[in-house]
Motif scaffolding. Structure first.
Motif, mmCIF file in Angstrom:
data_model
loop_
_atom_site.group_PDB
_atom_site.id
_atom_site.type_symbol
_atom_site.label_atom_id
_atom_site.label_comp_id
_atom_site.label_asym_id
_atom_site.label_seq_id
_atom_site.Cartn_x
_atom_site.Cartn_y
_atom_site.Cartn_z
ATOM 1 N N VAL A 378 0.853 -1.189 0.000
ATOM 2 C CA VAL A 378 0.000 0.000 0.000
ATOM 3 C C VAL A 378 0.888 1.238 0.000
ATOM 4 C CG1 VAL A 378 -1.723 1.348 1.266
ATOM 5 C CG2 VAL A 378 -1.895 -1.152 1.218
ATOM 6 N N VAL A 379 0.698 2.088 -1.007
ATOM 7 C CA VAL A 379 1.403 3.373 -1.049
ATOM 8 C C VAL A 379 0.425 4.464 -0.647
ATOM 9 C CG1 VAL A 379 2.678 5.030 -2.463
ATOM 10 C CG2 VAL A 379 2.856 2.588 -2.950
ATOM 11 N N ASN A 380 0.803 5.272 0.335
ATOM 12 C CA ASN A 380 -0.072 6.377 0.698
ATOM 13 C C ASN A 380 0.175 7.531 -0.271
ATOM 14 O OD1 ASN A 380 -2.115 7.329 2.452
ATOM 15 N ND2 ASN A 380 -0.614 8.691 3.434
ATOM 16 N N LEU A 381 -0.809 7.765 -1.141
ATOM 17 C CA LEU A 381 -0.669 8.841 -2.128
ATOM 18 C C LEU A 381 -1.161 10.136 -1.458
ATOM 19 C CD1 LEU A 381 0.315 8.680 -5.123
ATOM 20 C CD2 LEU A 381 -2.059 9.168 -5.731
ATOM 21 N N SER A 382 -0.212 10.843 -0.827
ATOM 22 C CA SER A 382 -0.574 11.926 0.105
ATOM 23 C C SER A 382 -1.268 13.107 -0.558
ATOM 24 C CB SER A 382 0.666 12.396 0.850
ATOM 25 O OG SER A 382 1.684 12.796 -0.052
ATOM 26 N N GLY A 383 -0.971 13.383 -1.844
ATOM 27 C CA GLY A 383 -1.603 14.560 -2.453
ATOM 28 C C GLY A 383 -1.573 14.532 -3.969
ATOM 29 N N ARG A 384 -2.359 15.409 -4.551
ATOM 30 C CA ARG A 384 -2.445 15.474 -6.016
ATOM 31 C C ARG A 384 -1.488 16.518 -6.579
ATOM 32 N NH1 ARG A 384 -8.319 17.866 -5.318
ATOM 33 N NH2 ARG A 384 -7.826 20.081 -5.204
ATOM 34 N N GLY A 385 -1.214 16.384 -7.873
ATOM 35 C CA GLY A 385 -0.147 17.163 -8.484
ATOM 36 C C GLY A 385 -0.513 18.546 -8.981
ATOM 37 N N ASP A 386 -1.766 18.953 -8.854
ATOM 38 C CA ASP A 386 -2.176 20.257 -9.412
ATOM 39 C C ASP A 386 -1.273 21.392 -8.939
ATOM 40 O OD1 ASP A 386 -4.261 18.347 -9.373
ATOM 41 O OD2 ASP A 386 -5.745 19.914 -9.775
ATOM 42 N N LYS A 387 -0.944 21.389 -7.650
ATOM 43 C CA LYS A 387 -0.136 22.458 -7.077
ATOM 44 C C LYS A 387 1.288 22.447 -7.636
ATOM 45 C CE LYS A 387 1.524 19.747 -3.108
ATOM 46 N NZ LYS A 387 2.944 19.673 -3.465
ATOM 47 N N ASP A 388 1.701 21.323 -8.225
ATOM 48 C CA ASP A 388 3.093 21.161 -8.666
ATOM 49 C C ASP A 388 3.268 21.259 -10.173
ATOM 50 O OD1 ASP A 388 4.047 20.756 -6.063
ATOM 51 O OD2 ASP A 388 3.421 18.664 -6.114
ATOM 52 N N LEU A 389 2.242 21.727 -10.856
ATOM 53 C CA LEU A 389 2.317 21.786 -12.314
ATOM 54 C C LEU A 389 3.560 22.553 -12.765
ATOM 55 C CD1 LEU A 389 0.749 20.722 -14.657
ATOM 56 C CD2 LEU A 389 -0.372 22.937 -14.859
ATOM 57 N N GLU A 390 3.807 23.673 -12.097
ATOM 58 C CA GLU A 390 4.961 24.519 -12.421
ATOM 59 C C GLU A 390 6.274 23.724 -12.277
ATOM 60 O OE1 GLU A 390 5.905 27.574 -14.147
ATOM 61 O OE2 GLU A 390 3.783 27.496 -13.600
ATOM 62 N N THR A 391 6.356 22.894 -11.249
ATOM 63 C CA THR A 391 7.549 22.068 -11.015
ATOM 64 C C THR A 391 7.722 21.030 -12.119
ATOM 65 O OG1 THR A 391 7.204 22.359 -8.646
ATOM 66 C CG2 THR A 391 8.711 20.599 -9.304
ATOM 67 N N TYR A 392 6.622 20.398 -12.513
ATOM 68 C CA TYR A 392 6.690 19.435 -13.614
ATOM 69 C C TYR A 392 7.151 20.135 -14.899
ATOM 70 C CZ TYR A 392 4.376 15.488 -11.213
ATOM 71 O OH TYR A 392 4.067 14.435 -10.376
ATOM 72 N N ILE A 393 6.586 21.324 -15.155
ATOM 73 C CA ILE A 393 6.907 22.048 -16.397
ATOM 74 C C ILE A 393 8.386 22.440 -16.412
ATOM 75 C CG2 ILE A 393 6.505 24.200 -17.680
ATOM 76 C CD1 ILE A 393 3.544 24.051 -16.639
ATOM 77 N N LYS A 394 8.872 22.952 -15.288
ATOM 78 C CA LYS A 394 10.262 23.392 -15.192
ATOM 79 C C LYS A 394 11.224 22.212 -15.389
ATOM 80 C CE LYS A 394 12.064 27.012 -12.147
ATOM 81 N NZ LYS A 394 11.889 27.381 -10.711
ATOM 82 N N TRP A 395 10.849 21.059 -14.825
ATOM 83 C CA TRP A 395 11.672 19.849 -14.977
ATOM 84 C C TRP A 395 11.660 19.397 -16.440
ATOM 85 C CZ3 TRP A 395 10.030 14.493 -15.536
ATOM 86 C CH2 TRP A 395 11.071 13.568 -15.368
ATOM 87 N N GLY A 396 10.451 19.324 -16.980
ATOM 88 C CA GLY A 396 10.286 19.256 -18.433
ATOM 89 C C GLY A 396 10.477 17.919 -19.147
#
Ligand SMILES: *Cc1c(COP(=O)(O)O)cnc(C)c1O
Length: 398
Positions: A378-396
């Protein structure tokens, strides 16, 4: 919140093994003592439990699903379930705790809530429940953090909270914490201080763990429905201060057959000076009012942590986890920024779920633990990625 008595939980003195306690300035003693002497009695009353459970159901949206991630499981080589805390109202597990603490504040007759926040996630969860209850809310935040986390500052303001800039020192989380403490000392009668993780002086770590323990309470009956048994082989969760992990482990602590994996952020790597992997790099000391493990220099100065994920960018872990580490009950695994971001994309592509970057660290750790093919994880999926969109984009790299 069914009662668990465990050697891994807090004792009568407020310690988890040798960690915990309340290392606070004398001026703060009456506030913490008021809370300590009242919290158990209040949160164990049937009326409190009924209100808490009702709000978790109707407002937060609990129970959150326990989802069999079939395609992810294939890539890992074990049967992986995700505990979907990302589907909680506000997008993460933090609200379980703020709901509990706002009800406690009401029971104590408090008229105002204060909180401190680094990335703003806890500030938003606090502003949310204050709006829900119509209680005044002041959130302290470092001036630099306010600039870095503008959307969360605006969310708090929309929700009606006052965001006060901490302008001293490094103008980040620890300065915000100092100012919140000062406010509490000056307003002991009418103010409750909501701490957002299993950190701080006793009784906070125990109290927050109890509020978050609903996570493993649900996993038990959900797994019984799906697998015909209440215990998985392994529970995996990321650890900043440690509240989502504490909630996911809580009802399995004494079930030593269940392997507990705690995932820390190794940032750019533990040997780069840019990491937040506390157990790998830290040692015992006092942080935010409790005896725990923290990253510090030879002469005891707190080391500035680093992680790509704001929620794991913390120089210590709470005493709950320091004890799990010290006793060997949990295995601690480090995951770098790069590994976490790749795992975030893996979960997105295999399951259609974009995780918070914190939670992506827990997914990445699945590659670092060896499993049997029929193991239930069981993996506790603590939160959703909406708040991190900018981080995903920057990583690219997706
Ligand atoms: C804040 C946060 C964390 C880290 O906090 P813990 O107290 O360690 O759980 C992890 N995941 C998400 C999504 C968060 O917002």
């Amino acid at each position: 919140m069914s009662e668990v008595k465990s050697k891994y939980l807090v004792d009568e003195r407020g310690y988890f093994g040798k960690f915990g306690g309340a290392y606070i300035p004398e001026m703060l003693y009456p506030n913490v003592e008021e809370l300590r002497s009242a919290y158990l009695e209040i949160i164990e009353t049937p009326a409190f439990k009924a209100d808490f459970e009702q709000l978790l159901k109707d407002y937060v949206g609990r129970p959150t699903p326990l989802y069999h991630a079939a395609r992810l499981s294939e890539t890992i080589g074990a049967k992986v379930y995700l505990k979907r805390e990302d589907l909680c109202h506000t997008g993460a597990h933090k609200v379980n705790n703020t709901i509990g603490q706002i009800l406690l504040a009401q029971a104590l007759g408090k008229k105002r809530i204060i909180a401190e926040t680094g990335a703003g996630q806890h500030g938003v969860a606090t502003a949310t429940v204050c709006a829900l209850m119509g209680i005044d809310c002041i959130v302290y935040m470092g001036e630099i953090d306010m600039a870095r986390q503008k959307p969360n500052v605006e969310r708090m303001k929309i929700l009606g909270a006052e965001v006060r800039a901490a302008k001293s020192g490094s103008k980040t989380l620890k300065d915000a914490t100092n100012e919140a403490m000062r406010h509490w000392i000056n307003n002991p009668q009418d103010t409750h201080y909501i701490i957002g993780s299993v950190v701080g002086p006793h009784p906070y770590p125990d109290m927050v763990a109890r509020f978050q323990s609903v996570i493993s309470e649900e996993i038990k009956w959900q797994l019984e429905e799906k697998e015909g048994k209440t215990s998985p082989d392994c529970v995996v969760a990321c650890v900043g201060g440690g509240s989502n992990a504490a909630g996911a482990y809580y009802h399995y602590l004494d079930d030593e057959q269940v392997k507990l994996v705690a995932v820390e952020a190794s940032g750019l790597g533990n040997d780069t000076g840019k990491s937040a992997a506390t157990t790998a790099l830290g040692r015992e000391g006092v942080l935010h009012g409790s005896r725990t493990i923290l990253m510090q220099t030879d002469d005891g100065q707190v080391v500035e942590p680093y992680s790509i994920s704001a929620g794991l960018d913390y120089p210590g872990i709470g005493p709950f986890h320091a004890h799990l580490f010290d006793s060997g009950r949990a295995d601690f695994v480090g995951v770098t920024d790069e590994e976490a971001m790749k795992a975030g994309v893996l979960l997105s592509r295999t399951e259609g779920i974009i995780p918070a970057v914190e939670s992506a660290h827990a997914i990445a750790a699945l590659h670092k633990v060896s499993f049997e093919s029929d193991d239930i994880v069981v993996v506790n999926l603590s939160g959703r990625g909406d708040k991190d969109l900018e981080t995903y984009i920057k990583w690219g790299k997706y």
